[in-house]
Design a protein around this motif. Structure first.
Motif, short mmCIF file in Angstrom:
data_model
loop_
_atom_site.label_atom_id
_atom_site.label_comp_id
_atom_site.label_asym_id
_atom_site.label_seq_id
_atom_site.Cartn_x
_atom_site.Cartn_y
_atom_site.Cartn_z
N GLU A 1 43.67 50.34 39.75
CA GLU A 1 43.85 51.20 40.95
C GLU A 1 44.51 50.54 42.23
O GLU A 1 44.95 51.43 43.16
CB GLU A 1 42.50 52.06 41.14
CG GLU A 1 41.96 52.78 40.04
CD GLU A 1 40.52 53.51 40.26
OE1 GLU A 1 40.36 54.49 39.58
OE2 GLU A 1 39.80 52.59 40.83
N MET A 2 44.37 49.14 42.05
CA MET A 2 44.94 48.58 43.50
C MET A 2 46.36 48.37 43.57
O MET A 2 47.18 48.62 42.34
CB MET A 2 44.21 47.24 43.58
CG MET A 2 42.84 47.24 43.75
SD MET A 2 42.23 47.82 45.30
CE MET A 2 42.80 46.63 46.40
N ASP A 3 46.86 48.59 44.57
CA ASP A 3 48.69 48.51 44.76
C ASP A 3 48.74 46.97 44.65
O ASP A 3 49.39 46.29 45.73
CB ASP A 3 49.02 49.19 46.13
CG ASP A 3 50.21 49.49 46.39
OD1 ASP A 3 50.97 49.15 45.27
OD2 ASP A 3 50.75 49.31 47.06
N TRP A 4 48.55 46.13 43.69
CA TRP A 4 48.74 44.79 43.59
C TRP A 4 50.07 44.75 42.80
O TRP A 4 50.32 45.24 41.66
CB TRP A 4 47.78 44.07 42.91
CG TRP A 4 46.53 43.85 43.63
CD1 TRP A 4 46.34 44.01 44.94
CD2 TRP A 4 44.98 43.52 42.83
NE1 TRP A 4 45.05 43.66 45.49
CE2 TRP A 4 44.31 43.36 44.21
CE3 TRP A 4 44.68 43.47 41.78
CZ2 TRP A 4 42.99 43.01 44.15
CZ3 TRP A 4 43.36 43.00 41.70
CH2 TRP A 4 42.37 42.64 42.77
N LYS A 5 50.85 43.99 43.37
CA LYS A 5 52.39 43.59 42.45
C LYS A 5 51.94 42.64 41.57
O LYS A 5 52.70 42.55 40.48
CB LYS A 5 53.21 43.04 43.79
CG LYS A 5 53.41 44.18 44.87
CD LYS A 5 54.21 45.42 44.36
CE LYS A 5 54.62 46.12 45.30
NZ LYS A 5 53.50 46.72 46.16
N ALA A 6 51.00 41.65 41.79
CA ALA A 6 50.67 40.29 40.96
C ALA A 6 49.60 40.85 40.18
O ALA A 6 48.55 41.26 40.89
CB ALA A 6 50.58 39.12 41.81
N LYS A 7 49.54 40.47 38.78
CA LYS A 7 48.25 40.51 38.09
C LYS A 7 47.41 39.72 38.41
O LYS A 7 47.75 38.40 38.29
CB LYS A 7 48.72 40.73 36.59
CG LYS A 7 47.65 41.13 35.61
CD LYS A 7 47.76 41.21 34.17
CE LYS A 7 47.01 41.47 33.40
NZ LYS A 7 47.58 41.68 31.73
N ARG A 8 46.14 40.09 38.43
CA ARG A 8 44.82 39.10 38.58
C ARG A 8 44.11 38.87 37.31
O ARG A 8 44.01 39.77 36.66
CB ARG A 8 43.99 39.36 39.76
CG ARG A 8 44.40 39.09 41.14
CD ARG A 8 45.57 39.62 41.64
NE ARG A 8 45.80 39.55 43.24
CZ ARG A 8 46.70 39.96 43.83
NH1 ARG A 8 47.64 40.60 43.54
NH2 ARG A 8 46.49 39.73 45.18
N PRO A 9 43.63 37.71 37.28
CA PRO A 9 42.49 37.54 36.03
C PRO A 9 41.37 38.26 36.21
O PRO A 9 40.83 38.27 37.38
CB PRO A 9 42.27 35.97 36.10
CG PRO A 9 42.63 35.35 37.49
CD PRO A 9 43.69 36.35 37.92
#
Length: 709
Positions: free
Chosen positions: A672-680
């Protein structure tokens, strides 16, 4: 010059009916190789426990000597003389106590057993620091039997010293050549004029261990009436005048806390140091924080003039940062070398404590498992050498040791308001600095603040001062500043932006660290740089250790992983610190500050509930990193505060601690976050190499007490 000795913190301390064995906590009983490591230091003697409680805790039980016999045989085989300690801040086995009238005889019976089993042992300390133990057990109530009167204090002191006399008599019946190494804290008390009477009393009291053994406590002694007024019969004192047991070596233990300062103006001090003698309330604190200290040279000179007994420093240690540990021990060594040249016989200086200790920050009254690193770090049941090892090896072999951080004074000078500034801020011309790269970042700023606090000379450079992607710029800086080490705290840290700004991210996080490492290798300069928890993909559900497989999910993590490889390929001795999300007290660029700022403005704050991390308190990270750098640690290390938490729980904790409602924290999933990069989804770190940072809860406590913005 003096000999180099070593010693183990080996207390078996009793509180109520609970016995706490330091060597059990330090895992010495189960670890192979400790004694061989000690031998490599170049020590000539080792203060080693043959403790009463360990061998004979039940009355009339048959003693099992097998483990101790193997250890002592190995020590002897390695040409080290053991100094056998029979009672070390203990109260004896469960069937007796320090106030038992039979205590002296029972201790002597055990001493005879030890001498019979090991007739070749030359040096003995039947009771370590009897005056200190009597104070803590009989006057302050900290240790068993938890008494708090002057009478009980004196009974405990006399029992221990009578036990020493009888023990040496029993030992010498077996081995006539046995020698007494009597240890005691070498203290001195300073005070305001109002409290001079109390300081005078304590400065007489500090000598009681040696005065009694040397038969000096007669009717002319300044404290004779103190004994009589507190219910000690004259014949009890006569025992010592009739049975003198002069130590063969006066073993003095000297710490930065040994010299005390008493001040009746208690409002100037933290309540934790307030006390009372029934006549005045006063603060009792380290003299190093308030007045000019007498110093080891003068105190040892006084001891020599008083007793004319050869001297050994039987404990020299400081629980502090690595640079301060080095400075303290080197200063003690230099003072003893100076006195030796002046004709005062200093037999040895003892490196203490070789394996560190647990919970001495609370004087053993709390069971918090707070580990203090010694000459070696054994926090992970491995004998990891610290920088103290090189210092001790060099001093024992050559009598000297050089390192740029030794050219600056310790905190006991720098933080003392009564010491002249020229002494306080001692500097050596052309002293080689530590070079920090990354002036404008969170880490660079923290290194600047902490190096100033620790008295470490440094130069800090910004991107305007040096282009770390240009080898010629790097070489020019190394030749100009001539650093003794280089810390790269610069980095591209915008995780989402890295997805589109790939070239710049890899230039700063991968290319530049490799170039720095390569040039440092060519110039023989230690190098440290930083990596991230995002080199992992989060598939694991237990903390990641240094040897776990890497598989970054985003460009930022990939750039850092490539940076690790380029650094170690160019410079295998480089130090790489992997760490996690920062929060710290000195800037606004961290999650904790952003949460509070949003809540202060009555805004909503998004926080992810399905990503687990191990947040890292920046001061802890920087201090531990500096210690590892000084220790010459190499390779990849994980450093983060102990514990794991989701971003959402972290945000709610920050909200609660700062007095805000959690209602404005919006819990979201990573998707749901507007993150461009995937986080572990899971990137909790843990080290398998032997160093830990405090628990996260403790770090958050300190964040709120230390934050400046």
């Amino acid at each position: 010059m003096p000999e180099m000795w070593g010693g183990l913190e080996c207390t078996i301390n009793r509180r109520q009916d609970i016995f706490k064995d330091q060597l059990h906590l330090l895992q010495h009983y189960n670890r192979i190789g400790d004694v061989e490591a000690f031998a490599r230091l170049g020590i000539k003697a080792l203060r080693y426990p043959v403790l009463w409680e360990k061998h004979c805790n039940l009355k009339d039980e048959k003693i099992n000597w097998s483990w101790t016999s193997k250890q002592l045989a190995l020590i002897r085989q390695l040409n080290i003389k053991p100094v056998a300690g029979l009672l070390h801040h203990g109260s004896g086995p469960a069937f007796t106590s320090l106030v038992d009238e039979n205590f002296p005889r029972l201790l002597a019976d055990y001493a005879r057993e030890v001498a019979t089993q090991f007739p070749w042992i030359e040096y003995y300390t039947p009771v370590n620091e009897p005056l200190t133990t009597a104070r803590f057990s009989g006057l302050y109530g900290y240790w068993y039997p938890h008494l708090k009167t002057a009478h009980d204090f004196l009974i405990i002191l006399l029992n221990q010293l009578e036990g020493t006399v009888l023990s040496m008599k029993a030992i010498r019946e077996v081995n006539p050549f046995a020698k007494l190494v009597q240890t005691e804290d070498l203290g001195h008390t300073h005070s305001t004029r109002v409290l001079k009477y109390q300081a005078d009393f304590e400065n007489h009291r500090r000598w009681l261990t040696y005065d009694l053994l040397c038969g000096k406590v007669d009717q002319q002694h300044p404290l004779y009436n103190y004994f009589i007024e507190n219910g000690i019969a004259d014949e009890r004192l006569e025992f010592f005048t009739k049975n003198t047991c002069v130590p063969d070596l006066a073993g003095f233990n000297y710490y930065v806390t040994s010299e005390r300062y008493l001040d009746h103006r208690i409002e100037r001090f933290d309540p934790c140091v307030w006390g009372s003698n029934g006549r005045h309330r006063y603060a009792d604190t380290e003299a190093a924080r308030a007045v000019k200290q007498t110093g080891l040279r003068k105190l040892l000179t006084k001891a020599w003039n008083r007793y004319h007994i050869p001297i050994a420093i039987t404990e020299a240690h400081l629980h502090c940062t690595r640079d301060e540990q080095l400075r303290w021990f080197k200063e003690v060594w230099d003072d003893c070398c100076y006195l030796t040249k002046k004709g005062i016989p200093i037999k040895a200086v003892t490196a203490w404590s070789l394996l560190g200790a647990y919970d001495w920050d609370s004087l053993l009254v709390r069971d918090e498992d707070n580990y203090q690193i010694g000459v070696y770090d054994v926090s992970h049941n491995k004998v990891r050498p610290t920088a103290m090892v090189k210092l001790i090896q060099s001093l024992s072999k050559n009598g000297d040791y050089e390192h740029p951080i030794l050219n600056n004074n310790g905190w006991w000078y720098r933080h003392n308001p009564r010491i002249d500034s020229s002494v306080k801020n001692k500097r050596v011309t052309n002293n080689r600095p530590l070079l920090i790269i990354g002036k404008s970042g969170t880490l660079g700023n923290a290194f600047k603040i902490i190096c100033e606090h620790r008295g470490i000379d440094f130069i800090i450079l910004s991107r305007q001062d040096i282009d770390i992607t240009n080898p010629e710029n790097i070489v020019r800086a190394l030749e100009l500043y001539k650093p003794w080490c280089v810390i790269n705290s610069a980095g591209y840290v915008q995780v989402d932006n890295a997805e589109r700004d790939v070239n710049r991210c890899f230039a700063v996080n991968a290319l530049a660290p490799g170039l720095l490492a390569s040039e440092c290798q060519k110039h023989d300069i230690p190098f440290m740089t930083f990596s991230t928890d995002m080199v992992f993909n989060g598939d694991k559900r237990s903390p990641y250790i240094e040897t776990d497989k890497t598989a970054p999910l985003n460009m930022y993590g990939k750039s850092k992983l490539e940076g690790e490889a380029s650094v170690l390929n160019a410079n295998p001795t480089a130090l790489i610190i992997r760490t996690s999300a920062f929060f710290g007290p000195w800037d606004r660029y961290n999650f904790a500050y952003n949460v509070m700022e949003s809540l202060d403005k009555h805004n909503y704050c998004d926080a992810v509930k399905d990503v687990l991390i191990s947040p890292t308190y920046v001061p802890d990270l920087v201090n531990a990193s500096l210690d590892l750098l000084i220790d010459d640690a190499a390779g990849i290390w994980h450093l983060s505060n102990m514990g794991s938490i989701s971003w959402a729980d972290f945000a709610e904790e920050i909200a609660q601690r700062s007095g805000h409602s959690k209602n404005k924290i919006i819990l979201k999933t990573a998707e749901e976050m507007d993150w461009k990069a995937k986080r572990p989804p899971y990137s909790v770190l843990e080290s398998e190499k032997g160093i830990t940072l405090p628990f996260l809860s403790n770090a958050i406590d300190r964040y709120f007490s230390e934050k400046a913005v």
